[in-house]
Design a protein around this motif. Structure first.
Motif, PDB file in Angstrom:
ATOM      1  N   TYR A  39       0.946  -1.305  -0.096  1.00  0.00           N
ATOM      2  CA  TYR A  39       0.136   0.189  -0.135  1.00  0.00           C
ATOM      3  C   TYR A  39       0.830   1.279   0.033  1.00  0.00           C
ATOM      4  O   TYR A  39       2.097   1.153   0.223  1.00  0.00           O
ATOM      5  CB  TYR A  39      -0.907   0.158   1.383  1.00  0.00           C
ATOM      6  CG  TYR A  39      -0.290  -0.276   2.516  1.00  0.00           C
ATOM      7  CD1 TYR A  39       0.491   0.602   3.180  1.00  0.00           C
ATOM      8  CD2 TYR A  39      -0.359  -1.940   3.242  1.00  0.00           C
ATOM      9  CE1 TYR A  39       1.369   0.277   4.103  1.00  0.00           C
ATOM     10  CE2 TYR A  39       0.316  -1.942   4.327  1.00  0.00           C
ATOM     11  CZ  TYR A  39       1.214  -0.965   4.779  1.00  0.00           C
ATOM     12  OH  TYR A  39       1.480  -1.429   6.232  1.00  0.00           O
ATOM     13  N   ILE A  40       0.155   2.233  -0.238  1.00  0.00           N
ATOM     14  CA  ILE A  40       0.871   3.649  -0.054  1.00  0.00           C
ATOM     15  C   ILE A  40       0.674   4.356   1.247  1.00  0.00           C
ATOM     16  O   ILE A  40      -0.484   4.142   1.629  1.00  0.00           O
ATOM     17  CB  ILE A  40       0.404   4.600  -1.256  1.00  0.00           C
ATOM     18  CG1 ILE A  40       0.809   4.090  -2.658  1.00  0.00           C
ATOM     19  CG2 ILE A  40       1.238   6.037  -1.194  1.00  0.00           C
ATOM     20  CD1 ILE A  40       0.126   4.669  -3.635  1.00  0.00           C
ATOM     21  N   GLN A  66       1.326   9.406   7.915  1.00  0.00           N
ATOM     22  CA  GLN A  66       2.406   8.579   8.340  1.00  0.00           C
ATOM     23  C   GLN A  66       3.715   9.241   7.704  1.00  0.00           C
ATOM     24  O   GLN A  66       4.721   9.127   8.313  1.00  0.00           O
ATOM     25  CB  GLN A  66       2.117   7.216   7.553  1.00  0.00           C
ATOM     26  CG  GLN A  66       1.114   6.249   8.349  1.00  0.00           C
ATOM     27  CD  GLN A  66       0.737   5.188   7.537  1.00  0.00           C
ATOM     28  OE1 GLN A  66       0.345   5.141   6.314  1.00  0.00           O
ATOM     29  NE2 GLN A  66       0.601   3.933   8.389  1.00  0.00           N
ATOM     30  N   GLY A  80      -5.416   1.480  14.467  1.00  0.00           N
ATOM     31  CA  GLY A  80      -5.432   1.014  13.027  1.00  0.00           C
ATOM     32  C   GLY A  80      -4.828   2.033  12.048  1.00  0.00           C
ATOM     33  O   GLY A  80      -4.979   1.905  11.052  1.00  0.00           O
ATOM     34  N   GLY A 111      -1.983   2.717  11.656  1.00  0.00           N
ATOM     35  CA  GLY A 111      -0.695   2.297  10.856  1.00  0.00           C
ATOM     36  C   GLY A 111       0.682   2.767  11.493  1.00  0.00           C
ATOM     37  O   GLY A 111       1.359   3.457  10.796  1.00  0.00           O
ATOM     38  N   LYS A 112       0.546   2.412  12.786  1.00  0.00           N
ATOM     39  CA  LYS A 112       1.771   2.993  13.565  1.00  0.00           C
ATOM     40  C   LYS A 112       2.844   1.924  13.170  1.00  0.00           C
ATOM     41  O   LYS A 112       4.290   2.372  13.251  1.00  0.00           O
ATOM     42  CB  LYS A 112       1.552   3.134  14.775  1.00  0.00           C
ATOM     43  CG  LYS A 112       0.624   4.323  15.383  1.00  0.00           C
ATOM     44  CD  LYS A 112       0.446   4.360  16.677  1.00  0.00           C
ATOM     45  CE  LYS A 112      -0.581   3.294  17.413  1.00  0.00           C
ATOM     46  NZ  LYS A 112      -2.174   3.666  17.097  1.00  0.00           N
ATOM     47  N   THR A 113       2.548   0.827  13.056  1.00  0.00           N
ATOM     48  CA  THR A 113       3.819  -0.526  13.030  1.00  0.00           C
ATOM     49  C   THR A 113       4.556  -0.172  11.759  1.00  0.00           C
ATOM     50  O   THR A 113       5.782  -0.289  11.987  1.00  0.00           O
ATOM     51  CB  THR A 113       2.965  -1.743  12.902  1.00  0.00           C
ATOM     52  OG1 THR A 113       1.735  -1.783  13.895  1.00  0.00           O
ATOM     53  CG2 THR A 113       4.069  -2.884  13.379  1.00  0.00           C
ATOM     54  N   PRO A 127      -5.897   4.853   6.836  1.00  0.00           N
ATOM     55  CA  PRO A 127      -5.412   4.405   5.517  1.00  0.00           C
ATOM     56  C   PRO A 127      -6.751   4.424   4.556  1.00  0.00           C
ATOM     57  O   PRO A 127      -7.829   4.098   5.018  1.00  0.00           O
ATOM     58  CB  PRO A 127      -5.060   2.853   5.675  1.00  0.00           C
ATOM     59  CG  PRO A 127      -4.632   3.053   7.060  1.00  0.00           C
ATOM     60  CD  PRO A 127      -5.215   3.957   7.593  1.00  0.00           C
ATOM     61  N   ARG A 157      -9.704   1.860   3.952  1.00  0.00           N
ATOM     62  CA  ARG A 157     -10.353   1.181   4.882  1.00  0.00           C
ATOM     63  C   ARG A 157     -11.977   1.599   5.200  1.00  0.00           C
ATOM     64  O   ARG A 157     -12.384   2.714   4.729  1.00  0.00           O
ATOM     65  CB  ARG A 157      -9.807   1.936   6.375  1.00  0.00           C
ATOM     66  CG  ARG A 157      -9.966   1.131   7.850  1.00  0.00           C
ATOM     67  CD  ARG A 157      -9.286  -0.072   8.047  1.00  0.00           C
ATOM     68  NE  ARG A 157      -7.976  -0.176   7.558  1.00  0.00           N
ATOM     69  CZ  ARG A 157      -6.822  -0.102   8.213  1.00  0.00           C
ATOM     70  NH1 ARG A 157      -7.055   0.684   9.462  1.00  0.00           N
ATOM     71  NH2 ARG A 157      -5.792  -0.104   7.892  1.00  0.00           N
TER      72      ARG A 157
HETATM   73  P1  ADP Z   1      -1.920   0.605  14.743  1.00  0.00           P
HETATM   74  O1  ADP Z   1      -1.730   1.912  14.360  1.00  0.00           O
HETATM   75  O2  ADP Z   1      -3.193   0.369  15.552  1.00  0.00           O
HETATM   76  O3  ADP Z   1      -0.829   0.091  15.512  1.00  0.00           O
HETATM   77  P2  ADP Z   1      -1.257  -1.121  12.624  1.00  0.00           P
HETATM   78  O4  ADP Z   1       0.100  -0.529  12.426  1.00  0.00           O
HETATM   79  O5  ADP Z   1      -1.471  -2.299  13.159  1.00  0.00           O
HETATM   80  O6  ADP Z   1      -2.217  -0.202  13.398  1.00  0.00           O
HETATM   81  O7  ADP Z   1      -1.844  -0.953  11.025  1.00  0.00           O
HETATM   82  C1  ADP Z   1      -3.324  -1.698  11.139  1.00  0.00           C
HETATM   83  C2  ADP Z   1      -3.100  -2.256   9.699  1.00  0.00           C
HETATM   84  O8  ADP Z   1      -3.277  -1.397   8.468  1.00  0.00           O
HETATM   85  C3  ADP Z   1      -2.449  -2.987   9.292  1.00  0.00           C
HETATM   86  O9  ADP Z   1      -3.047  -4.130   8.698  1.00  0.00           O
HETATM   87  C4  ADP Z   1      -1.502  -2.349   8.433  1.00  0.00           C
HETATM   88  O10 ADP Z   1      -0.589  -3.412   7.367  1.00  0.00           O
HETATM   89  C5  ADP Z   1      -2.358  -1.585   7.531  1.00  0.00           C
HETATM   90  N1  ADP Z   1      -1.862  -0.221   7.185  1.00  0.00           N
HETATM   91  C6  ADP Z   1      -1.064   0.502   7.535  1.00  0.00           C
HETATM   92  N2  ADP Z   1      -0.804   1.554   6.811  1.00  0.00           N
HETATM   93  C7  ADP Z   1      -1.492   1.424   5.863  1.00  0.00           C
HETATM   94  C8  ADP Z   1      -1.678   2.369   4.511  1.00  0.00           C
HETATM   95  N3  ADP Z   1      -0.980   3.308   4.517  1.00  0.00           N
HETATM   96  N4  ADP Z   1      -2.586   1.809   3.863  1.00  0.00           N
HETATM   97  C9  ADP Z   1      -3.020   0.777   3.870  1.00  0.00           C
HETATM   98  N5  ADP Z   1      -3.170  -0.246   4.959  1.00  0.00           N
HETATM   99  C10 ADP Z   1      -2.297   0.007   5.865  1.00  0.00           C
END
Ligand code: ADP
Ligand code: MG
Length: 668
Positions: free
Chosen positions: A261-262, A267, A293, A295-297, A434, A437
């Motif tokens: 994904y982008i 982010q 959700g 996307g902090k990871t 994202p 979603r």
């Molecule tokens: P959190 O911020 O709650 O820790 P995560 O890092 O677990 O969230 O991310 C949640 C989901 O979103 C994961 O499955 C990740 O792969 C996905 N994700 C993260 N960034 C993006 C993005 N820019 N576009 C689409 N999906 C994303």
């Protein structure tokens, strides 16, 4: 002997050991504690009416003369005293219950100030137990009535009135008992009044204005504590050095290309900020504040990649074993093309190798006891729901150089809190989700639709050919006397009825093989998981599309939002059903909160609303959280915080003598 601020409360006339014990319950043991015991509300009785006006407005303060007092004993053993009072304008009867001594105290011809309200019972209107105080001819001499007076929290054996009376005994000594400790120049410059005057006025305000000034002084003092703490942390950190991490732009591009994904704008901005930080020879200290959700990871992954490719080690701390394992899987996956050494360190696998230049992922508990690699230069902490900073300092003080440090919130934290709790930290916020979603459809389900909801879920799961899954959340593990539902009972009831054709698992904090159940659920050995909120900070189950929360008003909104975040993780439409307790319709406030939740999807909005409605204590559990407890200042007073930070900064840089004096006073 003259009393001092440290004299025991019993040194006041009329306070014996019995009352001393009651005072203990209010955390009052000496004179200073009493003076520092601040009213929680005020009543303004400065506006004194005549009886005619009082009868019109039916509530307030009036001046009247005693005409006649009669004790009346009814056949049912109810005693009351009827007091007829009058002025030039009119007359009125007052009723006091069980205070027959008043027939002697009130003497016909005497003038009194009364404060109360007219209550109507059918046709008869009466004034029950109005407060009273003898009128001494000059309202500046009155003690309470005719004044603005405070009401104190009470406990068994001590009334607010008694507290006020005791304080009155020492009223004139307050400035002597509580000495000023802020420099005079500072008071003048910041336009705040002295502590003695402030504490006198907070108990016995001469006017609204003087009460306001008193509150300002005391708020300043409370917030100055935060200001000093923050500025000292900043100062301390500015003394530390770190090794800069080199950013390899080409590597970054490769990494971004490897993602399916982008990145969102937010982010990208966060990554940019973090990269700027870690290239410095000062330690990064940043909070990544983002919704569930958001996307902090992956943001963490980009930083880890650069750190390790620059020749250092990094660690990622998770609050639970389940989360540590999940991070291990996710990051191994994300970093696979880049050949990075990733080690897991959790209770069942406690070892870390001697090798340098690697990523260690583990739980707080385990990694605290570890000898960490000497090339450690990045610490990332994935937070649970609390903000304990101190315990981690040790990780940052391991060698000559301090590792760069990043915390990630589990749920979004409102700005008012980040300013106060993370004031010394740089904050980056991800607000944007994202784009791929789908919104989670959140529905309020009234109790009478509960069964229909279960039937719908059953059908939905069966229609999906058992691919979609559901969570059902309850507040309790076991039934108690209340009507609050427990997982154990619901598990029994529901598996025997609406979900009898599905596979259902039970989960709660006391179950040992939690991880196995969760893993099995993820593998679809179960269709439904009935659980307490232990799954709150939890795992990623992409095919779970339904979240049901019963007795929902028992949870804070931030917590509901966390739970809601357990679904909607894949690309299917997800649902969150909020089912309240039976009697909720009578509880407007609770109902409103739940309705707010169902119509707001941003965790920032939800957290802000919850904080405003219930206060930080309820929302975040003050004690373990590190959020300051304010008596007077308000958490969201960012202007005041700025002011006290400026003052603290100046003291730190220019006036160590006074700084130490103040710290001794504020932090003992
Ligand atoms: P959190 O911020 O709650 O820790 P995560 O890092 O677990 O969230 O991310 C949640 C989901 O979103 C994961 O499955 C990740 O792969 C996905 N994700 C993260 N960034 C993006 C993005 N820019 N576009 C689409 N999906 C994303
Ligand atoms: Mg996360």
């Amino acid at each position: 002997m003259q009393i001092s601020s440290r004299s025991k409360i019993t040194s006041l006339k009329g306070v014996g050991t019995k009352m001393q014990d009651s005072f203990k319950k209010l955390d009052i043991s000496n004179i200073k504690d009493l003076i520092r015991f601040i009213p929680f509300k005020y009543r303004d009785t400065t506006d004194i009416m005549d009886i005619e006006s009082f009868k019109k407005v039916e509530e307030g303060t009036f001046l009247a003369q005693i005409v006649d007092v009669k004790n009346i004993f009814t056949r049912y053993g109810k005693n009351f005293t009827k007091v007829r009072v009058a002025d030039n304008s009119n007359r009125i009867d007052l009723i006091y219950f069980n205070q027959t001594y008043l027939s002697k105290a009130f003497k016909p011809g005497d003038w009194y100030i009364f404060d109360g309200k007219i209550s109507a019972k059918g046709k008869t209107k009466n004034i029950y137990n109005p407060t009273y105080e003898k009128y001494v001819g000059d309202s500046s001499m009155q003690i309470t009535l005719g004044k603005i007076f405070g009401t104190y929290h009470e406990t068994e054996g001590i009334t607010s009135r008694q507290i006020r009376k005791l304080l009155l005994l020492i009223k004139n000594d307050i400035p002597r008992l509580i000495k000023e400790y802020l420099p005079k120049k500072l008071l003048e410059k910041e336009k705040i009044i002295g502590i003695g005057e402030a504490l006198t006025q907070i108990h016995f305000p001469d006017s609204k204005e003087s009460l306001q000034l008193a509150r300002e002084r005391l708020s300043f003092e409370e917030m100055l504590r935060i200001g000093i703490k923050i500025e000292r942390q900043i100062e301390e950190r500015s003394q530390k050095t770190s090794l800069p991490i080199t950013i390899d732009e080409k590597l970054e591009k490769q990494f971004l290309k490897s993602l399916p994904y982008i990145l969102t704008n937010d982010q990208q901005i966060c990554i940019k900020k973090i990269f700027e930080d870690i290239q410095q020879n000062k330690p990064m200290n940043r909070l990544l504040n983002g919704d569930v959700g958001s996307g902090k990871t992956v943001v963490a992954a980009t930083v880890i990649l650069q750190t390790i490719k620059s020749g250092f080690s990094g660690i990622l701390l998770a609050p639970t074993t389940v989360l540590a394992k999940q991070h291990f899987e996710t990051l191994t996956q994300l970093l696979k093309p880049f050949k990075i050494d990733v080690e897991l360190c959790i209770s069942e696998k406690k070892t870390i190798s001697d090798a340098n230049n690697k990523l260690i992922i583990g739980t707080h508990a385990i990694l605290f006891q570890k000898e960490l690699p000497d090339d450690l230069n990045l610490v990332i902490v994935d937070e649970q729901h609390r903000f304990g900073v101190e315990q981690r300092e040790h990780l940052l003080n391991i060698g000559e150089n301090t590792p760069h440090y990043l915390t990630m919130t589990a749920t979004p934290i409102p700005r008012s809190l980040t300013e106060v709790v993370f004031g010394s930290t740089q904050v980056s916020t991800i607000k944007e989700m994202p784009i791929n979603r789908l919104d989670i459809k959140t529905k309020y389900v009234p109790v009478n639709k509960r069964i229909a909801c279960f039937k719908w879920i059953n059908k939905k799961i069966r229609d999906s050919k058992l691919t979609e899954q559901a969570f059902l959340i309850y507040p309790l593990i076991e039934d108690n006397e209340s009507s609050v539902k427990s997982v154990k009972t619901q598990y029994k009831n529901l598996t025997n009825s609406y979900f009898s054709e599905l596979k259902v698992a039970l989960l709660h904090g006391k179950i040992k093989e939690k991880n196995k159940i969760l893993t099995d659920f993820k593998k679809k050995k179960y269709n439904i998981l009935i659980s307490t909120s232990v799954i709150e900070v939890g795992i990623d189950i992409p095919d779970a599309t339904i979240m049901v929360i019963e007795n929902a008003e028992r949870f804070g909104l931030a917590q509901l939002h966390q739970l809601r975040g357990r679904v909607g993780r894949g690309n299917l439409q997800s649902y969150c059903f909020i089912i309240p307790s039976e009697n909720i319709e009578d509880r407007q406030q609770a109902l409103k909160r739940l309705k707010y939740f169902t119509t707001h999807k941003s965790g920032f909005d939800v957290a802000e609303y919850d904080l405003a409605q219930r206060g930080p204590g309820e929302v975040y559990g003050l004690i373990q959280s590190g959020i300051p407890r304010f008596k007077i200042a308000s958490l969201g007073d960012i202007e005041l915080l700025k002011k006290t930070r400026r003052v603290a900064r100046k003291l730190i840089l220019e006036d160590n003598y006074n700084l130490n004096k103040i710290i001794k006073k504020l932090f003992k």
